[in-house]
Design an enzyme around this catalytic site. Structure first.
Site, PDB file in Angstrom:
ATOM      1  N   TYR A  57       0.812  -1.214   0.000  1.00 48.65           N
ATOM      2  CA  TYR A  57       0.000   0.000   0.000  1.00 48.65           C
ATOM      3  C   TYR A  57       0.847   1.267   0.000  1.00 48.65           C
ATOM      4  CZ  TYR A  57      -4.127  -2.865   0.434  1.00 48.65           C
ATOM      5  OH  TYR A  57      -5.130  -3.770   0.180  1.00 48.65           O
ATOM      6  N   HIS A 110     -14.911   1.254  -0.294  1.00 49.03           N
ATOM      7  CA  HIS A 110     -13.795   0.326  -0.079  1.00 49.03           C
ATOM      8  C   HIS A 110     -12.637   0.981   0.662  1.00 49.03           C
ATOM      9  CE1 HIS A 110     -15.201  -2.333  -3.690  1.00 49.03           C
ATOM     10  NE2 HIS A 110     -15.908  -2.550  -2.598  1.00 49.03           N
ATOM     11  N   GLY A 175     -17.604   2.761 -15.448  1.00 46.98           N
ATOM     12  CA  GLY A 175     -16.319   2.078 -15.373  1.00 46.98           C
ATOM     13  C   GLY A 175     -16.288   0.925 -14.389  1.00 46.98           C
ATOM     14  N   THR A 176     -17.410   0.221 -14.255  1.00 46.02           N
ATOM     15  CA  THR A 176     -17.461  -0.909 -13.333  1.00 46.02           C
ATOM     16  C   THR A 176     -17.662  -2.213 -14.102  1.00 46.02           C
ATOM     17  OG1 THR A 176     -19.854  -0.744 -13.009  1.00 46.02           O
ATOM     18  CG2 THR A 176     -18.468   0.554 -11.553  1.00 46.02           C
TER      19      THR A 176
END
Length: 234
Positions: A57, A110, A175-176
């Site tokens: 990350y 998320h 855009g999914t």
């Protein structure tokens, strides 16, 4: 099809950020190709090897820090500024490109790449710096984890999202892929309450049959065009 709407909810996914140069997680050149997804995106993985999870990350944070919004992000901001309807953005993306585009009312279901959360007291720290297992919460000295929804964890803001979907008269997925729950079922929640549903994507999403309309093409091109038409009625 288009008309005057009262509440418009957009769901944005990896496809909108990909056109800002950010790699998706699951594609052939995706971010998980060099890592085991269960290791760096699960609570068990974090507990077993927190250093590796922080490393992943940290790298991702620097990539996303440098990314800039594309015309699709900017079009959403323009719509918010010029429409009389309520405009809400639900995003599956952990980048902050919507915020960089000055979009308001963004729900990161998320999590966000620039946040860490204390596993003890729950305090959230916002940062673009790199972190390690040696960094501790400034309040209770607890361990810090990325404030990201790991596999098996519930999305953030689930109650608020349920309220938005139940009252939206227009839902637009941008855009999914339509493959990741629970976001893949949001369209059905809107249809239960008779809202119009539209998908804009490079190709048909997996759940395309749940939408009233599907528009295929580059999101950075078709979303600004769609919003231009939508504003005629707002």
């Amino acid at each position: 099809m288009l008309r005057k709407f009262r509440k418009i909810v957009f769901l944005t996914g990896a496809g909108i950020s990909a056109e800002s140069g950010l790699a998706t997680f699951r594609d052939s050149n995706g971010l998980w190709n060099n890592y085991d997804a269960e290791t760096i995106a699960s609570l068990q993985g974090f507990q077993s090897n927190p250093s590796l999870v922080h490393q992943f990350y940290n790298e991702l944070r620097q990539q996303m820090f440098s990314a800039i919004p594309n015309p699709a992000h900017l079009a959403l901001t323009y719509l918010q500024q010029h429409s009389h309807a309520e405009i809400h953005i639900i995003t599956q993306n952990i980048d902050t490109l919507h915020e960089k585009a000055l979009t308001q009312d963004v729900w990161h279901i998320h999590g966000q790449i620039n946040q860490l959360r204390c596993v003890n007291c729950g305090k959230i720290i916002e940062t673009w710096e790199s972190w390690s297992v040696n960094n501790r919460c400034c309040s209770c000295l607890g361990e810090l984890r990325p404030n990201i929804v790991f596999f098996g964890e519930e999305i953030f803001f689930s109650f608020q999202i349920e309220q938005l979907l139940s009252t939206a008269d227009l839902f637009v997925a941008v855009g999914t892929s339509g493959t990741i729950p629970p976001a893949s079922s949001f369209v059905r929640d809107v249809r239960k309450h008779s809202g119009l549903t539209i998908a804009l994507n490079l190709e048909k999403p997996t759940n395309y049959r749940d939408f009233d309309v599907v528009i295929e093409g580059k999101v950075s091109e078709i979303l600004p065009s769609f919003i231009e038409k939508l504003l005629i009625y707002q």
